[in-house]
Design an enzyme around this catalytic site. Structure first.
Site, PDB file in Angstrom:
ATOM      1  N   TYR A  18       0.856  -1.186   0.000  1.00 28.18           N
ATOM      2  CA  TYR A  18       0.000   0.000   0.000  1.00 28.18           C
ATOM      3  C   TYR A  18       0.888   1.231   0.000  1.00 28.18           C
ATOM      4  O   TYR A  18       1.871   1.289   0.746  1.00 28.18           O
ATOM      5  CB  TYR A  18      -0.891  -0.006   1.242  1.00 28.18           C
ATOM      6  CG  TYR A  18      -1.756   1.224   1.399  1.00 28.18           C
ATOM      7  CD1 TYR A  18      -2.793   1.486   0.515  1.00 28.18           C
ATOM      8  CD2 TYR A  18      -1.535   2.118   2.452  1.00 28.18           C
ATOM      9  CE1 TYR A  18      -3.591   2.616   0.666  1.00 28.18           C
ATOM     10  CE2 TYR A  18      -2.330   3.246   2.610  1.00 28.18           C
ATOM     11  CZ  TYR A  18      -3.357   3.488   1.716  1.00 28.18           C
ATOM     12  OH  TYR A  18      -4.149   4.610   1.872  1.00 28.18           O
ATOM     13  N   ASP A  67       9.383   2.925  -0.797  1.00 28.86           N
ATOM     14  CA  ASP A  67       8.413   3.592   0.079  1.00 28.86           C
ATOM     15  C   ASP A  67       8.749   3.239   1.520  1.00 28.86           C
ATOM     16  O   ASP A  67       8.514   2.122   1.976  1.00 28.86           O
ATOM     17  CB  ASP A  67       7.003   3.141  -0.310  1.00 28.86           C
ATOM     18  CG  ASP A  67       5.925   3.809   0.532  1.00 28.86           C
ATOM     19  OD1 ASP A  67       6.261   4.450   1.543  1.00 28.86           O
ATOM     20  OD2 ASP A  67       4.741   3.667   0.172  1.00 28.86           O
ATOM     21  N   LYS A 106       4.854   9.264   8.650  1.00 30.87           N
ATOM     22  CA  LYS A 106       4.670   8.696   9.992  1.00 30.87           C
ATOM     23  C   LYS A 106       5.675   9.230  11.019  1.00 30.87           C
ATOM     24  O   LYS A 106       5.503  10.333  11.511  1.00 30.87           O
ATOM     25  CB  LYS A 106       4.670   7.173   9.900  1.00 30.87           C
ATOM     26  CG  LYS A 106       3.468   6.686   9.033  1.00 30.87           C
ATOM     27  CD  LYS A 106       3.249   5.213   9.096  1.00 30.87           C
ATOM     28  CE  LYS A 106       2.206   4.723   8.120  1.00 30.87           C
ATOM     29  NZ  LYS A 106       0.879   4.547   8.639  1.00 30.87           N
TER      30      LYS A 106
HETATM   31  C1  LIG Z   1       4.012   2.225   3.129  1.00 35.08           C
HETATM   32  C2  LIG Z   1       3.000   3.334   3.124  1.00 35.08           C
HETATM   33  N1  LIG Z   1       3.030   4.253   2.147  1.00 35.08           N
HETATM   34  C3  LIG Z   1       2.163   5.273   2.111  1.00 35.08           C
HETATM   35  C4  LIG Z   1       1.179   5.409   3.065  1.00 35.08           C
HETATM   36  C5  LIG Z   1       0.228   6.543   3.004  1.00 35.08           C
HETATM   37  O1  LIG Z   1       0.482   7.452   4.020  1.00 35.08           O
HETATM   38  P1  LIG Z   1      -0.663   8.452   4.540  1.00 35.08           P
HETATM   39  O2  LIG Z   1      -1.665   7.617   5.248  1.00 35.08           O
HETATM   40  O3  LIG Z   1       0.076   9.412   5.421  1.00 35.08           O
HETATM   41  O4  LIG Z   1      -1.224   9.111   3.325  1.00 35.08           O
HETATM   42  C6  LIG Z   1       1.113   4.475   4.096  1.00 35.08           C
HETATM   43  C7  LIG Z   1       0.067   4.584   5.128  1.00 35.08           C
HETATM   44  O5  LIG Z   1      -0.165   3.714   5.917  1.00 35.08           O
HETATM   45  C8  LIG Z   1       2.040   3.413   4.131  1.00 35.08           C
HETATM   46  O6  LIG Z   1       2.020   2.485   5.094  1.00 35.08           O
END
Ligand SMILES: Cc1ncc(COP(=O)(O)O)c(C=O)c1O
Length: 447
Positions: A149, A244, A276
């Protein structure tokens, strides 16, 4: 629809009813609604250290930690003081500020990025990284993995098409087919699938994006060498490797997942995304990478990207205070605590006779409960074979004993430096009851 009343949480149930009248599903992010486990989501009023307190005054050991950001425990004094001082100076100026420079410097110091651009959410970070990769390479195709994700970016809310090397279909209504038509979705940890796609489309691929160590299908770490393999195959085909680290960045180690593999193996991603932990509990995220790639970004280059609250002074101050307090000792503490807890979870489930896998990626771990024994979970297809009713029973048995787990089987468990031995003992004491509750759920087909 009236939500079920919950005698264990009458205040939360009442707020949930009000919330559902004015907000879809009663929540502002779907997983908070408890739909995957049933029951009433707890409305939290305050948090301190390793504990959450709900509106009914019930206290829970928190093993979600705001889905990752809370590395130092809730209401950490250094972060609170820095934030209070920042708020007193005003909350947003729409100009460059000192804390955003200092936060960027801290990120550059810890990670392999030459330059970084601050944004407000992980979604924005990955969305912008992909635009930049396309702008830099002049190519359109994106490769991603099933079960990873990256936020709710249209082109990444994609499901695999009918064959491995075919283009993806939208993973949700509202995403036009055109948005995912240039996305290919592959099984995670599958080198052969990656090789096939690059053999066929190598000179059309702008980037391959992957969670540095996936936590969004439960914790499914990369097989040894997998990330290095991805970096290499991207480089050979002129595609960018986008790692990511929104979840893993500054959490699994000082330098994130890259500190655990790339730094040791001698490779680096072209672009990385963060979120985060680096926001210290506020909305802050970032993407960064090679200077020549980042140089394509506006205002220096032609690839447009902007944000009214990007680099907000309160959020960047919170992030900076968090990272400055995130010492090697903090990571060593969380590593040890997570290792101990994962072992105890494994033991309790084994004693109750529940077929399961407890799997860790650094200090993030999660549990997969099955009907039949499974050796390891290497991809989303295996993760999806869980008996989700078993997790729901396990979750509620823990909740009833004051332990707050992720309300979904497809999520990582997170600890903080405030999770000391006393807190861990409390969690461990609750495990046998929860493991027996999971064992009491019949295998699917026998229900
Ligand atoms: C690996 C990863 N990338 C991107 C995101 C998206 O971040 P946000 O919820 O701050 O938009 C998340 C959210 O859980 C994530 O775990």
């Amino acid at each position: 629809m009236t939500p079920p009343s919950d005698p264990a949480a009458p205040g939360s149930a009442a707020l949930f009813a009000r919330a559902r009248a004015v907000t879809p599903g009663g929540v502002n992010s779907p997983v908070r609604a408890f739909q995957a486990v049933g029951g009433t989501p707890r409305f939290i009023e305050s948090a301190r250290g390793a504990f959450l307190r709900d509106v009914d005054g019930t206290e829970y050991v928190d093993l979600v930690c705001s889905w990752g950001p809370v590395l130092l425990g809730h209401a950490h004094p250094a972060v609170q003081e820095a934030v209070a001082a920042a708020v007193a100076r005003g909350t947003s100026y729409g100009t460059p500020t000192r804390p955003e420079v200092e936060l960027a410097e801290e990120i550059v110091d810890r990670t392999p990025v030459d330059q970084v651009r601050l944004v407000s959410s992980g979604t924005e970070a990955t969305m912008s990284a992909i635009r930049l990769a396309r702008g830099f390479t002049g190519r359109d195709l994106i490769v991603k993995f099933a079960g990873c994700y990256h936020g709710h970016v249209d082109s990444l809310l994609a499901a695999a098409g009918s064959g491995l090397a075919t283009f993806a279909v939208p993973g949700t209504p509202g995403v036009p087919a055109a948005s995912t038509a240039a996305t290919m979705v592959l099984p995670y940890n599958d080198r052969a699938a990656v090789e096939r796609v690059f053999a066929e489309h190598g000179d059309e691929i702008a980037c391959l994006v992957t969670e540095a160590s996936p936590g969004n299908m439960g914790v499914v770490p990369p097989l040894p060498g997998f990330n290095g393999f991805l970096a290499d195959i991207c480089a050979r085909h002129g595609a960018l490797f986008v790692s990511d680290e929104v979840m893993t960045g500054f959490r699994v180690a000082r330098s994130g997942q890259w500190g655990l593999d790339g730094a040791r193996e001698g490779w680096r991603p072209d672009l990385l995304t963060f979120g985060k932990v680096m926001g210290g509990g506020f909305p802050a995220a970032a993407f960064g990478g090679r200077a020549d790639v980042m140089g394509m970004l506006s205002p220096d280059g032609p690839v447009y990207q902007a944000g009214t609250l990007s680099g907000n002074p309160v959020a960047t101050t919170a992030g900076l205070a968090t990272l400055r307090a995130a010492t090697d000792a903090v990571y060593a503490h969380i590593d040890r605590a997570a290792g101990l807890l994962a072992e105890e979870v494994d033991k309790a489930l084994a004693e109750a006779g529940v077929p399961h896998v407890v799997q860790a990626g650094g200090n993030m771990f999660s549990v997969f409960l099955f009907d039949d024994p499974v050796e390891a979970v290497r991809d989303f297809a295996t993760a999806s074979a869980q008996n989700l009713d078993r997790y729901a029973a396990f979750f509620h048995a823990m909740l009833g004993q004051g332990i707050y787990l992720p309300p979904s089987a497809f999520e990582a468990w997170f600890l903080s430096s405030a999770h000391d031995d006393q807190v861990l003992d409390r969690v461990v004491a609750a495990l046998p009851v929860a493991a027996r509750a999971a064992a009491a759920v019949p295998p699917r087909g026998e229900a």
